[in-house]
Scaffold this motif. Sequence first.
Motif, PDB file in Angstrom:
ATOM      1  N   GLN A  67     -84.687 -74.754 -84.735  1.00 25.85           N
ATOM      2  CA  GLN A  67     -83.683 -75.893 -84.951  1.00 25.85           C
ATOM      3  C   GLN A  67     -82.859 -76.261 -83.531  1.00 25.85           C
ATOM      4  N   TRP A  68     -83.001 -75.294 -82.826  1.00 27.41           N
ATOM      5  CA  TRP A  68     -82.326 -75.416 -81.358  1.00 27.41           C
ATOM      6  C   TRP A  68     -83.311 -76.282 -80.447  1.00 27.41           C
ATOM      7  N   LEU A  69     -84.805 -76.054 -80.588  1.00 17.98           N
ATOM      8  CA  LEU A  69     -85.700 -76.833 -79.996  1.00 17.98           C
ATOM      9  C   LEU A  69     -85.814 -77.868 -80.548  1.00 17.98           C
ATOM     10  N   ALA A  70     -85.707 -78.351 -81.781  1.00 21.82           N
ATOM     11  CA  ALA A  70     -85.970 -79.485 -82.407  1.00 21.82           C
ATOM     12  C   ALA A  70     -84.873 -80.612 -81.878  1.00 21.82           C
ATOM     13  N   SER A  71     -83.802 -80.155 -81.713  1.00 28.12           N
ATOM     14  CA  SER A  71     -82.399 -80.884 -81.455  1.00 28.12           C
ATOM     15  C   SER A  71     -82.617 -81.624 -79.921  1.00 28.12           C
ATOM     16  N   PHE A  72     -83.758 -81.244 -79.161  1.00 24.77           N
ATOM     17  CA  PHE A  72     -83.716 -82.088 -78.075  1.00 24.77           C
ATOM     18  C   PHE A  72     -84.900 -83.290 -78.289  1.00 24.77           C
ATOM     19  N   GLU A  73     -84.899 -83.653 -79.420  1.00 23.96           N
ATOM     20  CA  GLU A  73     -85.863 -84.923 -79.840  1.00 23.96           C
ATOM     21  C   GLU A  73     -85.315 -86.140 -78.744  1.00 23.96           C
ATOM     22  N   PHE A  74     -86.097 -87.172 -78.899  1.00 20.21           N
ATOM     23  CA  PHE A  74     -85.872 -88.458 -78.208  1.00 20.21           C
ATOM     24  C   PHE A  74     -86.470 -89.506 -78.863  1.00 20.21           C
ATOM     25  N   GLY A  75     -85.635 -90.501 -79.003  1.00 19.61           N
ATOM     26  CA  GLY A  75     -86.036 -91.564 -80.156  1.00 19.61           C
ATOM     27  C   GLY A  75     -86.398 -92.742 -79.448  1.00 19.61           C
ATOM     28  N   GLY A  76     -86.321 -93.007 -78.021  1.00 23.25           N
ATOM     29  CA  GLY A  76     -86.877 -94.034 -77.383  1.00 23.25           C
ATOM     30  C   GLY A  76     -88.066 -93.911 -76.526  1.00 23.25           C
ATOM     31  N   GLY A 198     -75.351 -75.015 -77.779  1.00 19.03           N
ATOM     32  CA  GLY A 198     -75.896 -75.053 -79.279  1.00 19.03           C
ATOM     33  C   GLY A 198     -76.164 -76.295 -79.651  1.00 19.03           C
ATOM     34  N   VAL A 199     -76.828 -76.385 -80.765  1.00 16.40           N
ATOM     35  CA  VAL A 199     -77.326 -77.594 -81.415  1.00 16.40           C
ATOM     36  C   VAL A 199     -76.430 -78.538 -81.592  1.00 16.40           C
ATOM     37  N   GLU A 203     -76.816 -82.362 -79.865  1.00 14.75           N
ATOM     38  CA  GLU A 203     -76.788 -83.548 -80.526  1.00 14.75           C
ATOM     39  C   GLU A 203     -75.611 -84.717 -80.107  1.00 14.75           C
ATOM     40  N   GLU A 204     -74.415 -83.947 -79.727  1.00 16.08           N
ATOM     41  CA  GLU A 204     -73.383 -84.832 -79.091  1.00 16.08           C
ATOM     42  C   GLU A 204     -73.702 -85.434 -77.891  1.00 16.08           C
ATOM     43  N   LEU A 205     -74.314 -84.721 -77.043  1.00 22.58           N
ATOM     44  CA  LEU A 205     -74.723 -85.167 -75.697  1.00 22.58           C
ATOM     45  C   LEU A 205     -75.895 -86.421 -75.997  1.00 22.58           C
ATOM     46  N   ARG A 206     -77.064 -86.238 -76.723  1.00 20.85           N
ATOM     47  CA  ARG A 206     -77.817 -87.016 -77.135  1.00 20.85           C
ATOM     48  C   ARG A 206     -77.469 -88.392 -77.833  1.00 20.85           C
ATOM     49  N   ASP A 207     -76.319 -88.173 -78.495  1.00 16.53           N
ATOM     50  CA  ASP A 207     -75.623 -89.504 -79.129  1.00 16.53           C
ATOM     51  C   ASP A 207     -74.925 -90.292 -78.453  1.00 16.53           C
ATOM     52  N   LYS A 208     -74.357 -89.732 -77.075  1.00  9.54           N
ATOM     53  CA  LYS A 208     -73.465 -90.616 -76.289  1.00  9.54           C
ATOM     54  C   LYS A 208     -74.508 -90.896 -75.093  1.00  9.54           C
ATOM     55  N   VAL A 209     -75.642 -90.978 -75.139  1.00 14.64           N
ATOM     56  CA  VAL A 209     -76.572 -91.255 -73.787  1.00 14.64           C
ATOM     57  C   VAL A 209     -76.286 -92.752 -73.443  1.00 14.64           C
TER      58      VAL A 209
END
Length: 254
Positions: A67-76, A198-199, A203-209
């Motif tokens: 779960q921790w590794l999967a949270s580093f996913e990127f969408g673009g 943590g996860v 997720e918080e950092l990824r969402d505010k990129v």
Amino acid sequence: MKAFGFSAPVFAKFCAQKYNIKSGCNTVRLGTLYGYRTIENELLRDNGEGTFSYVLEFPTYLEASPQWLASFEFGGGGRVHIGDMQVANGNIKVKNLNVSGSTHNCWIYCISKSVESAGSITDAHADKWTIAADKLSGFANYIGSVLWSELTFQDLPPNLTEKYSLQEIQQRLSLNVEIKEVEYVDRFVLVKDPKEFGVSDIEELRDKVAFIKPVKFKDEQEVRIAFWLMFEGKKISIVDKPKSISLRPVDKLL
């Protein structure tokens, strides 16, 4: 009678004179997140707009949950470089991992908390118009509603139009409007301990990129409106083209 009076905050939109909606312009031009990476005007360009980079550097091999590794996913789009990882008995241990990528592309509209000067924006644009801060949400939602009504097939990414029929797309497509103040920080994140990052933090950092810019742009004091195209409730990337929408639909008939 009030002993003290406080005026509501006022934001400013610095723009070219032809885009001043309080001086006769009937259209709003929405740029794209990716478009600002290569925009011709160097005063407005940000080569890293919407991007991020995570570097994991641990002193020894540390066990990391899927779960921790999967949270580093990127969408673009992006890349992963595994420097050091071990898999034993179904457990993953990480020592070195680099992840860089980009958030999804979206339309953006920028306002400044300053009505006097907004860094290089005021050097690039000679005109401006102002809006009360408490009216910004209503303005953004109105723009979003007009944008939604003016969406065309050409605005949709090929990976969507080539896979689904127009009817299927219409049933699952939506638009999300998000307003946030831009945070002026480094887009590079060094992670030394998964227990301290943590996860939920990832997720918080990824969402505010999309709302992060380097410190050199801090004088802009930007409040950004992002218009995300959603498919089945998840963000997708728009075609990388600015879009001009009409504030007065009747203009199209005249």
